[in-house]
Scaffold this motif. Sequence first.
Motif, mmCIF file in Angstrom:
data_model
loop_
_atom_site.group_PDB
_atom_site.id
_atom_site.type_symbol
_atom_site.label_atom_id
_atom_site.label_comp_id
_atom_site.label_asym_id
_atom_site.label_seq_id
_atom_site.Cartn_x
_atom_site.Cartn_y
_atom_site.Cartn_z
ATOM 1 N N CYS A 52 0.640 -1.092 0.254
ATOM 2 C CA CYS A 52 -0.199 -0.203 0.229
ATOM 3 C C CYS A 52 1.002 1.083 0.054
ATOM 4 O O CYS A 52 2.201 1.283 -0.157
ATOM 5 N N LEU A 53 0.365 2.053 -0.096
ATOM 6 C CA LEU A 53 1.080 3.775 -0.158
ATOM 7 C C LEU A 53 0.034 5.055 0.064
ATOM 8 O O LEU A 53 -1.400 4.634 -0.318
ATOM 9 N N THR A 58 5.414 10.156 -0.761
ATOM 10 C CA THR A 58 6.053 9.024 -1.444
ATOM 11 C C THR A 58 6.072 7.920 -0.863
ATOM 12 O O THR A 58 6.215 6.162 -2.013
ATOM 13 N N ARG A 59 5.667 7.389 0.410
ATOM 14 C CA ARG A 59 5.906 6.301 1.207
ATOM 15 C C ARG A 59 4.861 5.054 0.678
ATOM 16 O O ARG A 59 4.305 5.567 0.850
ATOM 17 N N ILE A 72 5.061 -1.688 -5.772
ATOM 18 C CA ILE A 72 3.658 -0.295 -6.001
ATOM 19 C C ILE A 72 4.170 0.835 -6.931
ATOM 20 O O ILE A 72 5.286 1.641 -5.884
ATOM 21 N N SER A 73 3.143 1.694 -7.076
ATOM 22 C CA SER A 73 3.787 3.075 -7.480
ATOM 23 C C SER A 73 1.982 3.817 -7.300
ATOM 24 O O SER A 73 1.048 2.750 -7.993
ATOM 25 N N LEU A 74 2.251 4.372 -7.801
ATOM 26 C CA LEU A 74 0.234 5.967 -8.018
ATOM 27 C C LEU A 74 1.318 7.125 -9.342
ATOM 28 O O LEU A 74 2.170 7.265 -9.277
ATOM 29 N N GLY A 75 0.597 6.458 -10.039
ATOM 30 C CA GLY A 75 0.452 7.730 -11.174
ATOM 31 C C GLY A 75 -0.635 8.614 -11.693
ATOM 32 O O GLY A 75 -1.023 9.444 -10.763
ATOM 33 N N SER A 80 -0.372 1.692 -9.687
ATOM 34 C CA SER A 80 -0.012 0.208 -10.619
ATOM 35 C C SER A 80 1.057 -1.441 -9.241
ATOM 36 O O SER A 80 1.097 -0.577 -8.099
ATOM 37 N N LEU A 81 0.803 -2.452 -9.552
ATOM 38 C CA LEU A 81 1.290 -4.087 -9.085
ATOM 39 C C LEU A 81 1.785 -4.003 -9.652
ATOM 40 O O LEU A 81 1.697 -4.996 -10.621
#
Length: 124
Positions: A52-53, A58-59, A72-75, A80-81
């Motif tokens: 999770c984020l 940015t954590r 895991i990232s956020l666009g 996205s995973l």
Amino acid sequence: QVQLAESGGGSVQAGGSLTLSCVVPKNTDTLKINCMGWFRQAPEKEREWVACLFLGGTRTYVSDSVKGRFTISLGKANLSLQMSSLEPEDTAMYYCAAARLCSTMVNNAEAEYWGRGTQVTVNN
């Protein structure tokens, strides 16, 4: 209420990669959503938190069971995973989830909002 929507599941050979995606709701402020993440559940097993984020920072948090293989990232509008070095043990239904706090996901394996899930199957 909000229904999250996942995409990107499928079948892959062991050692392969897949990327899952989930649309971030537009009204996260109204819904008090500060954290989004991923869970999975294999047949006859309990639901497992994966990663999770925080939406505003940015954590990121990643389960030990997938650390080093999943990212895991956020666009702009999607969570996205990215999954690599997949193993048959990663076979499960993967769910996108949202919560007010990441601690809810990490410590309690819970969330306030859920997607319907996308199947990931890793073959030997």
